[in-house]
Design an enzyme around this catalytic site. Structure first.
Site, PDB file in Angstrom:
ATOM      1  NE  ARG A  94      43.439  21.705  15.679  1.00 18.28           N
ATOM      2  CZ  ARG A  94      42.464  22.136  16.498  1.00 18.28           C
ATOM      3  NH1 ARG A  94      41.415  21.385  16.699  1.00 18.28           N
ATOM      4  NH2 ARG A  94      42.552  23.307  17.071  1.00 18.28           N
ATOM      5  NE  ARG A 132      45.558  20.829  22.177  1.00 16.69           N
ATOM      6  CZ  ARG A 132      44.535  21.520  21.670  1.00 16.69           C
ATOM      7  NH1 ARG A 132      43.889  22.391  22.429  1.00 16.69           N
ATOM      8  NH2 ARG A 132      44.172  21.345  20.417  1.00 16.69           N
ATOM      9  NE  ARG A 178      38.310  15.048  20.870  1.00 20.22           N
ATOM     10  CZ  ARG A 178      38.219  16.011  21.756  1.00 20.22           C
ATOM     11  NH1 ARG A 178      38.500  17.272  21.407  1.00 20.22           N
ATOM     12  NH2 ARG A 178      37.832  15.756  22.984  1.00 20.22           N
ATOM     13  CD  GLU A 230      39.962  24.034  24.492  1.00 20.72           C
ATOM     14  OE1 GLU A 230      39.746  24.749  23.497  1.00 20.72           O
ATOM     15  OE2 GLU A 230      39.267  23.056  24.802  1.00 20.72           O
ATOM     16  CB  SER A 260      37.121  22.314  27.665  1.00 13.43           C
ATOM     17  OG  SER A 260      35.983  23.065  27.345  1.00 13.43           O
TER      18      SER A 260
END
Length: 422
Positions: free
Chosen positions: A272, A386, A257, A344, A347
RNA sequence: GGAGAGGUGGCAGAGUGGUCGAAUGCGGCGGUCUCGAAAACCGUUAUGGGUGCAAGCCCAUCGAGGGUUCGAAUCCCUCCCUCUCCGCCA
């Protein structure tokens, strides 16, 4: 992509759903473009029909040997040519306009999705485990256990990681453990391409709207931002038999990403990154199965956290905080005691037939004549990077070492504890 | 990367400029026959779109996109994919 017939039938329902996401009216423009397209099509098709008739008549005259008559007809059809060419160009333009408008509009929130424009509107629906307080943040722990941000920066830049020794092994163990757990629960493992065509990215709706978040290669392919792209597009342009559904698929892949909109956010640590690993769950099913399948996916993802002993909470996202393709999303947020926050880590979204329309993925129901679009769901099960962060913070000891959670021991080659390098 | 072959309906496989959306076979579905089944026989069997209250009519689709032509599954160009041989390679 939206069902234009349904849109024509009840545009206000669509506008209302858009408003719940905090977006201005936009379907009016789609309808207008759609109306213009159909007007052009009706005229064009009449001309095409006329041309087909004349052409057949020419053929008939030729075989009959009536050359003069054929020539007369030929002159007549020639007059149509320019008009048809113009109408075809107009049609192509109108199609492009409809698609350009419609492909930019997000999916409609499901009725049970709460109102709200940002994460403040999300609703906590479940909490598991007992969050412990205090301790170091993961970056401080990782820096002593084998994380080398400087080396990563030299070779790849910011937001990349190099892990060493036990830390690298723990990272690998997490991915293997999750994948094995899902396979044991009946998910079918897939090893998939990490580079995909533009059409695949369009199918799952990363494109055209989120171009800036993606990495494009020099030959027009795209690095997947999630295995959702590869797994979901496995059924693109196919007609499945109802008996094949639900298809429950899983894969462990790197994800890439750009994080273009996240400059300055989460710059410290492993939260991130431009590249991270994730175990993804994707379900392809009938509309009737979707509800139960989403529950199953949530259960599968929560099962990973529970097996590892990581406290979490489940959030039902509000209309304004959901992703583009989703009708309903649950986020799982893992507790990070060092940082003192829920983060988070998964999802899980139900996309209805939104992606299926873009991919042209259908199924044939038993006893039904036509085909229907499948429903697609995707969810992280869970994000490996994560999860590593969460394990570090939740299993840290006062001396900076980290106990390996029991389910990971079979993957650790005898290593039971990560110890700081002196 | 070089040379060659090829992509047609659920599948197999004809079709090389004119009622071709496409022969034939297999498969699927319905029926006849049968106590039931098999076999045999008869019928039926693509998708998307436009238009219409509807029946229906019309348009598009033979890997994708362009072109030639009054007319393209058939001819030309570009691209994608598959296969064979050679080269290279983890």
């Amino acid at each position: 992509m939206h069902d234009l017939k349904a849109l024509r039938a009840d545009p206000e329902r669509f506008e209302a759903a858009l408003a719940r996401r905090g977006l201005p009216r936009a379907f009016d423009a789609v309808l207008e473009a759609d109306k213009a397209l159909r007007t052009i099509q009706t005229l064009l098709q009449a001309d095409l029909a006329r041309r087909n008739d004349l052409s057949k008549a020419i053929g008939a005259a030729m075989t009959r040997g009536a050359h003069a008559e054929a020539e007369a007809l030929r002159a007549e059809v020639a007059a149509l040519k320019d008009r048809i060419a113009a109408a075809e160009a107009a049609e192509a333009g109108a199609v492009a306009r409809v698609e350009a408008l419609a492909s930019q509009l997000p999916n409609l929130p499901a009725d049970d999705v709460p109102d709200g424009l940002d994460e403040a509107g999300n609703v906590e629906v479940k909490r598991w485990g007992e969050p412990r307080a205090g301790g170091l943040e993961h970056d401080a722990l990782a820096a002593r256990l084998g994380w080398d941000p400087e080396a990563a920066a030299r070779l790849a830049g910011a937001r990349f990681a190099v892990l060493s020794g036990g830390l690298a092994r723990l990272h690998r163990a997490l991915g293997q453990f999750m994948l094995d757990q899902h396979v044991a629960a009946g998910w079918q493992e897939r090893a998939v391409p990490l580079l995909v065509r533009e059409a695949a990215m369009f199918g799952t709706a990363q494109l055209p709207k989120f171009r800036d978040d993606q990495f494009e290669t020099v030959d027009g392919r795209w690095l997947i931002p999630t295995a959702e792209v590869s797994l979901t597009n496995l059924v693109r342009e196919t007609i499945l038999d109802e008996a094949q559904l639900p298809m429950r698929l899983t894969a462990l892949t790197p994800c890439f990403r750009r994080e273009a909109g996240a400059a300055g956010r989460d710059t410290r640590g492993l939260i991130r990154q431009h590249q991270f690993e994730k175990v993804e769950l994707v379900t392809i099913c009938t509309p009737e199965q979707a509800e139960a399948e989403q529950a199953r996916m949530v259960e599968a993802a929560e099962g990973v956290l529970e097996a590892l002993g990581l406290p979490y909470r489940r959030m039902l996202l509000c209309a304004g905080d959901m992703g583009f393709a989703a009708r309903r999303t649950f986020d799982l947020e893992v507790w990070l005691p060092g940082a003192g926050v829920f983060r988070e880590i998964s999802s899980i979204s139900w996309c209805g037939d939104f992606q299926a329309r873009r991919m042209d993925a259908r199924f044939r129901a038993k006893g039904e004549k036509g085909t229907r679009f499948v429903h697609t769901l995707n969810g992280s099960g869970v994000a490996v990077g994560r999860a590593l962060v969460a394990v570090l913070e939740n299993f840290q000891e006062p001396d900076g070492s980290v106990i390996v959670p029991p389910p990971l021991l079979p993957y650790m080659g005898g290593l039971e504890r990560l110890t700081p390098e002196a």
